[in-house]
Design an enzyme around this catalytic site. Structure first.
Site, PDB file in Angstrom:
ATOM      1  CD  GLU A 220      13.149  62.251  71.405  1.00  0.00           C
ATOM      2  OE1 GLU A 220      12.463  61.471  71.922  1.00  0.00           O
ATOM      3  OE2 GLU A 220      13.401  62.356  70.190  1.00  0.00           O
ATOM      4  CG  ASP A 379       2.218  61.317  67.197  1.00  0.00           C
ATOM      5  OD1 ASP A 379       3.496  61.470  67.603  1.00  0.00           O
ATOM      6  OD2 ASP A 379       1.642  61.319  67.990  1.00  0.00           O
TER       7      ASP A 379
END
Length: 605
Positions: A220, A379
């Site tokens: 990313e 997460d």
């Protein structure tokens, strides 16, 4: 040795300090489904294994798993997300409920809940089936209801935290939960949140948010730099392609080559106007975006070439450079392009590289594990990083705790969740409130005063809890999620007899309180002799008083007293068909059956 122990104690203090921290999570929520099967033969129709399903596990995924991790780590998590009105949505609601997450999701009829179904044999993932169309947009009504839920949840968290601004976590995985109106609302309302964390596949969409921290993967971060470079110059530079055609899936396959269209990373400094560096979002022409068949990354201008296994260097640039070194060299650019105070580039099994305003990179390491063990580890990393920064921890401390939270969750196959106790145990500091679970009335008053002085909220409930069952456990878990500390007052044996009759309680008070104290959601248990817990309520002065039932709070006898003391009253519905009386009736019915039919006793003996 003493220094290491002091450092662990310091880290544990940060973990303890974020207890009850209000955090609003918004984004793409999904359901993770794990199907474990066995196979001992091949199919006759094709060279494929024949699978026999042995067990199935469902877990919260995406933004929902981030909220679950925040709750498990001790924060007060609220999730706002669109969820389908379907079976998968119902399962996701149950996952949130069990985890103690405040479920403020918005049902979207006709739009399915995203699901990732994995089929495994021998802990090896054989296939994954994804359902839920990311191209299916929210309706105008769905967007309006999502914005309403977002606004209400923000104020609800602020009120529950005594006026303290909550923390915001945005999880944008390109599944359609965060359309332009929602992004615009979050940017416009940025000042309502003290700390903002962003995890997005496409960081360029969020430049105006000014997040506190962003946590891009290496792929990313690469994509963002390639886009930014494409708006400034042309030449040989960074390029990223996803061979499977799914930009929302990572990591990417990276190979060496020249970027299409000649986009490049010049030696010139980052532009003064950050919006010039994200021209792709405004449609400013060629930006080095991947085209079909091109799967490569190159940074040959400075001697670095990115490949699928890391970074190689030519003879003039030196040897031994890896992805971490490349990420470190681009941290300042990533901060400028995202507007973030902190950038944490995660490198999956290689750990992470974190940089802040001081320009000093922090490197953390992880242990390589099978990919099936690492689902959701990001997460856990995001949750711990966010809580630590929200608690004003130094960046080095936040980076340590985030990496530790991600690392200790990857011991087995499944969706990763890191609990507060897990984190403290990893620091060799067992979770301990400093007080026993079973306390007397006088000790409870002192404990309540200590927690109130530390700014923690106290939840209080009471009952007989004669035969502990599933309904009780779920009720207590929901009650615990309403504050930082749960106190359960239990009727004495004499009090139960006066309320329930001479044949009750079935279990003596010693057994009842021991079982309650063993529940992780219960902090303290106290026994009272009176028919009403009014005297305990006056001494504890709870922030929230909870009762079970389907009646409104106004009908709770203790409501006037609680409100006079400054607290609020909540009623929680019971699990259907689960009650002590029903269980006792079934036991008595079975006993009567044995008495009338002696053969039943002989068959079972």
């Amino acid at each position: 040795m003493a220094g290491a122990a002091a450092e662990q104690r310091r880290l544990a203090t940060v973990v303890e300090s974020w207890s009850g921290r209000p955090v609003l999570v918004i984004g793409d929520a999904m359901l993770d489904e794990w199907r474990f099967a066995e196979s001992d033969r091949l199919c006759r129709e094709a060279p494929a294994p024949v699978l026999t399903l042995r067990r199935r596990i469902s877990a919260a995924g995406g933004a929902a798993n981030t909220a679950v991790n925040i709750a498990a780590l001790g924060g007060r998590a609220v999730l706002v997300a669109p969820i389908g009105a379907d079976v998968a949505g119902d399962e996701l609601h149950d996952c949130l409920d069990r985890a103690g997450v405040w479920d403020r999701t918005v049902n979207q009829p006709g739009r399915p809940t995203p699901v990732k179904r994995r089929m495994l044999a021998g802990n090896q993932i054989l296939l994954r089936e994804d359902s839920g169309d990311p191209d299916d947009p929210l309706t105008d009504d769905g967007v309006a209801r999502l914005l309403t839920a977002l606004d209400c949840a923000t104020e609800e968290l602020r009120a529950a935290a005594g006026g303290v601004a909550p923390t915001l976590v945005v999880c944008d995985y390109a599944l359609g939960a965060l359309p332009a109106p929602v992004r615009a609302w979050l940017v416009a309302n940025r000042d309502r949140y003290a700390t903002v964390a962003l995890d997005a596949h496409d960081l360029a969409d969020w430049r105006g948010l000014a997040p506190t921290v962003v946590t891009p993967s290496f792929a990313e971060a690469t994509r963002l730099l390639a886009r930014a470079a494409g708006t400034r110059s042309r030449g040989t530079a960074l390029h990223l392609d996803h061979p499977d055609g799914d930009p929302a899936e990572g990591p990417s396959e990276l190979t060496v080559g020249a970027a299409p269209g000649g986009a490049g990373l010049p030696d010139s400094p980052v532009p003064d106007r950050p919006d010039e560096a994200v021209g792709l979002a405004a449609g400013l022409g060629p930006t080095g975006e991947p085209t079909p068949g091109e799967g490569r990354v190159a940074m040959t201008g400075d001697g670095l070439s990115v490949t699928g296994t890391g970074v190689t260097v030519n003879a003039t640039a030196g040897e031994g450079v890896d992805r971490a070194v490349l990420a470190e060299s681009r941290l300042a650019e990533l901060r400028a392009h995202t507007g973030a105070d902190v950038v944490a580039v995660t490198l999956d099994t290689e750990g992470a590289v974190v940089g802040g305003a001081d320009g000093e990179p922090r490197r953390s390491h992880s242990t390589p594990v099978p990919a099936s063990h690492a689902v959701g580890a990001g997460d856990a990393y995001l949750a711990a990083m966010t809580l630590a920064l929200a608690a004003d921890a130094p960046l080095s401390t936040a980076a340590q705790l985030a990496q530790l939270a991600a690392t200790i969750t990857v011991s087995d196959t499944g969706t990763c969740v890191c609990g507060r106790e897990d984190l403290l145990n990893a620091l060799d500091v067992p979770a301990d409130t400093g007080h026993p679970a079973l306390v007397g009335a006088d000790e409870l008053t002192t404990i309540a005063a200590e927690h109130r002085a530390a700014g923690r909220s106290i939840v209080f409930t009471n009952g007989c809890f004669d035969v502990l069952h599933r309904g009780h456990v779920r009720y207590l878990e929901q009650a615990r999620a309403l504050g930082d500390l749960l106190v359960v007052a239990v009727n004495s044996d004499g009090s139960v007899r006066r309320l329930k009759g001479a044949d009750r309680p079935v279990n003596p008070v010693e057994d009842r309180i021991a079982l309650l104290a063993a529940l992780s959601c219960v902090d303290h248990v106290v026994v009272f002799e009176e028919d009403s817990p009014a005297s305990l309520i006056e001494s504890v002065r709870p922030d929230v008083y909870v009762k079970g039932g389907d009646y409104p709070p106004e009908l709770v006898p203790e409501a006037p007293l609680v409100r006079r003391l400054g607290g609020q009253v909540r009623t929680l519905g019971y699990v259907p068909d689960r009650s002590t009386s029903a269980i006792i009736d079934r036991i008595r019915a079975h006993s009567q059956d044995r008495e009338t039919d002696p053969s039943l006793t002989s068959k079972r003996s």
